[in-house]
Design an enzyme around this catalytic site. Structure first.
Site, PDB file in Angstrom:
ATOM      1  N   ASP A   1       0.453  -2.209 -13.614  1.00 20.76           N
ATOM      2  CA  ASP A   1      -0.489  -1.400 -14.389  1.00 20.76           C
ATOM      3  C   ASP A   1      -0.604   0.013 -13.821  1.00 20.76           C
ATOM      4  OD1 ASP A   1      -1.013  -3.281 -16.275  1.00 20.76           O
ATOM      5  OD2 ASP A   1      -2.995  -3.826 -15.557  1.00 20.76           O
TER       6      ASP A   1
ATOM      7  N   ASP B   1       0.827  -1.202   0.000  1.00 22.19           N
ATOM      8  CA  ASP B   1       0.000   0.000   0.000  1.00 22.19           C
ATOM      9  C   ASP B   1       0.869   1.263   0.000  1.00 22.19           C
ATOM     10  OD1 ASP B   1       0.767  -0.982   2.465  1.00 22.19           O
ATOM     11  OD2 ASP B   1      -1.080  -0.462   3.500  1.00 22.19           O
TER      12      ASP B   1
END
Length: 359
Positions: free
Chosen positions: A254, A226
């Site tokens: 991505d 994260d």
């Protein structure tokens, strides 16, 4: 040099950008006296039309007898995903190739061309200060994608589980690869995990620490996934080589590609333990623009550049192509996806013409 390359163009814009890349291949052959034997194989929807299979045995054999695989893209329109031609197309083609050849490591270079700083969604003050140029190495054969998947009823509730599984050998293969790549760059590896919550990540971190002892010249740091996503947004230039598990790598690669402003700029490579590799652009088949000669060929061309570097060790040739792409961009030429004005872009073939002129 004489080498064999399996050419699997696939669907959508795959054949178009592959055709432009083959023009580059032929130019490199001519300029340096190499002989690249191109063996063409059908894959994806186009293969299903001919053989009722997304990956026919003939294509398997072409790949087996080649020195490297250059892959395009597979898949069709979402509105036709119910048709047999497109059902499980990716699963039955590229994922089968990964399993068959045991491609355990995916490499995705993330680089913002200075000439294209303006199309990055990040501020110029972030992108332009130190530039963005790092590599994500993602493990491909383990994790939740390849573990047991189960849907069942428990206590009258629909329930589902997906098993995430890793063993130390899988992690070690990727770890060694990441340190070796870092030795040729800035000697820094960032290992991304979720070791504060997951046992697979705890094992991941332990193995990364053990392997790092064999590479004292490379600095290893650990980062929670994260936080890594957050750091992409505020300080992406801090990264050199990122190494992570299958699921995290799928998402982060991505997200990182978005920093460049277009998936049409991002190549990738997948390696097995013996060094055999498949090279492909990171974008999809984009059937909505297929046949219009507007697709960006850069990602496919740069996939060939990776092939030259990692499978054939032809660095001079690879660098020459990279410089030609930079020069083309520097001179103001753009394809539609990287152009601010809808009326000021060139076709895919014209863009390749300019690259060839600089080669």
């Amino acid at each position: 040099m004489k080498r064999s390359i399996a050419i699997l163009s696939g669907d959508g814009i795959g054949p178009e950008v592959m055709d432009q890349t083959i023009r580059i291949i032929k130019k490199i052959e001519e300029k340096f006296g190499h002989q690249f034997h191109l063996q063409y194989g059908d894959v994806g929807g186009v293969a299903y039309d001919k053989f009722e299979k997304h990956l026919p045995e003939m294509t398997h054999q072409i790949c087996e007898y080649s020195d490297a695989i250059l892959f395009g893209s597979v898949g069709g329109p979402l509105t036709e995903s119910h048709l047999k031609k497109w059902q499980d197309c990716e699963k039955n083609s590229i994922l089968v190739l990964r399993k068959k050849f045991q491609f355990s490591t995916n490499m995705r270079p993330i680089k913002v061309f200075r000439e294209l700083n303006a199309i990055s969604p990040l501020k110029e003050s972030i992108v332009g200060a130190n530039g963005i140029d790092f590599i994500i190495l993602r493990e491909l054969l383990g994790d939740v994608y390849t573990g047991e998947h189960k849907t069942y009823i428990e206590n009258n509730l629909r329930t589902a589980t997906d098993l995430s599984l890793y063993n130390e050998k899988q992690i070690k293969i990727l770890a060694h690869h990441s340190f070796k790549v870092a030795q040729k760059r800035k000697s820094k590896v960032t290992s991304v995990d979720k070791a504060n919550a997951l046992d697979t990540s705890k094992l991941w971190r332990t193995i990364m620490n053990e392997v790092s002892n064999q590479y004292p010249d490379v600095f290893l740091e650990h980062m929670l996934v994260d936080n890594c996503a957050y750091q992409f947004m505020i300080n992406p230039s801090q990264f050199d080589v990122i190494v992570t598990a299958n699921l995290f790598g799928d998402i982060l690669s991505d997200a990182a590609a978005g920093l460049t402003g277009s998936l049409g700029l991002i190549p990738s490579a997948s390696f097995n333990e013996q060094g055999f590799a498949l090279y492909e652009p990171s974008g999809g088949s984009a059937p909505n623009i297929a046949g219009k000669n507007i697709a960006n060929p850069i990602a496919q061309i740069l996939s060939f550049v990776l092939l030259l570097k990692h499978s054939f060790e032809l660095y001079e040739e690879a660098i020459l192509i990279e410089k030609a792409i930079h020069q083309t961009l520097k001179n103001g030429f753009r394809t539609q996806d990287i152009c601010f004005s809808d009326n000021n872009y060139v076709s895919s073939s014209k863009f390749t013409d300019i690259i060839l002129s600089f080669i």
